[in-house]
Design a protein around this motif. Structure first.
Motif, PDB file in Angstrom:
ATOM      1  N   UNK A 230      40.210  39.140  28.764  1.00  0.00           N
ATOM      2  CA  UNK A 230      40.974  40.329  28.390  1.00  0.00           C
ATOM      3  C   UNK A 230      40.240  41.617  28.771  1.00  0.00           C
ATOM      4  N   UNK A 231      39.071  41.488  29.426  1.00  0.00           N
ATOM      5  CA  UNK A 231      38.315  42.644  29.889  1.00  0.00           C
ATOM      6  C   UNK A 231      38.022  42.496  31.383  1.00  0.00           C
ATOM      7  N   UNK A 232      37.772  43.608  32.040  1.00  0.00           N
ATOM      8  CA  UNK A 232      37.317  43.553  33.428  1.00  0.00           C
ATOM      9  C   UNK A 232      35.837  43.183  33.459  1.00  0.00           C
ATOM     10  N   UNK A 233      35.356  42.797  34.630  1.00  0.00           N
ATOM     11  CA  UNK A 233      33.970  42.328  34.731  1.00  0.00           C
ATOM     12  C   UNK A 233      32.975  43.467  34.956  1.00  0.00           C
TER      13      UNK A 233
ATOM     14  N   UNK B  33      37.987  44.197  40.281  1.00  0.00           N
ATOM     15  CA  UNK B  33      39.069  43.224  40.418  1.00  0.00           C
ATOM     16  C   UNK B  33      39.197  42.478  39.091  1.00  0.00           C
ATOM     17  N   UNK B  34      40.320  42.640  38.388  1.00  0.00           N
ATOM     18  CA  UNK B  34      40.468  41.975  37.090  1.00  0.00           C
ATOM     19  C   UNK B  34      40.318  40.470  37.230  1.00  0.00           C
TER      20      UNK B  34
END
Length: 309
Positions: A66-69, A85-86
Motif C-alpha cells: 500500500x506504499x511506494x518503495x 514505480x508503484x
C-alpha cells in the motif's frame, strides 16, 4: 381359538415395522432436518468478499503493498519530483472447481412416503448441505495453508493461569503492526476453546455485571476485544488445529464463483445451484446441486493463529 389380549407391541427390525392387526399405528415423530445454518459452516464469514470469474480460473494479486518503495523527498522550488514505480503484489492463479452431487427418487418413493413432498425437500436439502460442507472444508484448508503468522499464548487456556485477553490483544497487535491497513474483526475458536473463553474469570471480571447478556445467563459471548466470536467444531478449523484464529474478514479474501448461465438452475443457499429433471422412462426424478467456485486468499497477513493454547 380366542386371541390374546392385549396384543403384543409393535416390533422394529431395521426399516421393517411389524404391527398386530388389532393395534393402531404408533405415533411417528420425524427428526427435524438441520440446515446449513445449524451445521456451523464458517468460511463465508471469514472469506466475505464475492468475486465473479469466467474461463475456469481467477487471476489475483497477493499482499499488494500500500506504499511506494522510494522514500518521499523534499522538493526544492522549481525542482523535479522524484519518480517511483508503484510495487505490485505477487500474481497468483486459482482454478475453479465444480463441486456437485445428484440423487434419484422414484414416483413410488414419493407417493408412498409418509410425508410425500417433504421427502423431496429433505433429500435435496441433504445434497445442498453436503456441497456447502465440501466447499467450506476446501476454503478453510486454503486459509490454513496460506495464513502462516503465529502468536504464542502466554499459557495454556485450559491451565490454572491463562491470559486469554492478553493473547488475543497481542495477536491483534501483531497483525496491525504489519502496517498494511488490516483491522482484525473476527476470532474463530473451537467449541472447547469457546468454553474457556466464555468462562475465563479475568474476562468475566471485566464485563458488565448487572446485565442479562452475560455468558453466565445467555451462554454466549459475542465479542471480545472488538472481535466477533465464531464458534465451530474442531473439524471446521483450518487444518483441524485446535487453535484460535484471528482475521480481518474484509481484507483476507473471498470466494470466486463462475457463472455460466446454464438453463434450469435455481440458486439455493450459499450460492449452491440446484435443478430437477423428470425421468419419464424410469417413472422418477433426478435432482442435483453444484457450486463452481474457488477460495481466494488475497491477504494472508490479515490472519494469525494463536498457538500453545
Amino acid at each position: 381359538m380366542p386371541g390374546t389380549y392385549p396384543a403384543g407391541p409393535p416390533t422394529l427390525s431395521g426399516d421393517l415395522l411389524t404391527i398386530n392387526k388389532n393395534l393402531q399405528n404408533p405415533a411417528y415423530i420425524r427428526r427435524r432436518l438441520r440446515t446449513f445454518a445449524n451445521l456451523r459452516f464458517v468460511s463465508d464469514q471469514i472469506l466475505t468478499q464475492r468475486f465473479r470469474t469466467v474461463g475456469g480460473a481467477i487471476l489475483y494479486e497477493v499482499s499488494e503493498p500500500i506504499l511506494t518503495t522510494r522514500p518521499v523527498e523534499s522538493v526544492p522550488p522549481g525542482g523535479e519530483y522524484p519518480l517511483d514505480v508503484p510495487p505490485t503484489g505477487a500474481a497468483a492463479l486459482a482454478a475453479v472447481q465444480k463441486w456437485g452431487q445428484a440423487i434419484k427418487m422414484t414416483d413410488e418413493e414419493v407417493a408412498r412416503n409418509r410425508y410425500a413432498g417433504d421427502a423431496v425437500d429433505r433429500n435435496l436439502l441433504k445434497v445442498v448441505n453436503s456441497i456447502i460442507k465440501q466447499v467450506d472444508g476446501v476454503a478453510l484448508s486454503a486459509i490454513g495453508s496460506t495464513v502462516t503468522a503465529t502468536q504464542a499464548a502466554a499459557a495454556s487456556w485450559s491451565g490454572g493461569s491463562p491470559k486469554i485477553l492478553q493473547d488475543v490483544e497481542l495477536a491483534i497487535a501483531k497483525v496491525e503492526d504489519l502496517n498494511m491497513g488490516y483491522v482484525p474483526d473476527t476470532i474463530l475458536v473451537s467449541s472447547t476453546k469457546y468454553a474457556y473463553l466464555a468462562s475465563d474469570p479475568v474476562i468475566a471480571a471485566l464485563r458488565r455485571r448487572e446485565t442479562t447478556d452475560n455468558p453466565v445467563y445467555s451462554g454466549d459471548i459475542e465479542t471480545i476485544a472488538g472481535l466477533v466470536v465464531l464458534k465451530a467444531p474442531l473439524s471446521s478449523l483450518p487444518g483441524g488445529i485446535d487453535s484460535p484464529w484471528i482475521f480481518d474478514s474484509k481484507q483476507i479474501g473471498g470466494m470466486a464463483d463462475e457463472e455460466d448461465n446454464a438453463p434450469g438452475y435455481t440458486v439455493a443457499e450459499m450460492a449452491v445451484q440446484v435443478q430437477t429433471k423428470r425421468m419419464d422412462e424410469n417413472d422418477g426424478w433426478k435432482m442435483w446441486g453444484r457450486r463452481k467456485t474457488v477460495p481466494v486468499v488475497q491477504e494472508p497477513g490479515a490472519g494469525i493463529q494463536i498457538t500453545g493454547t
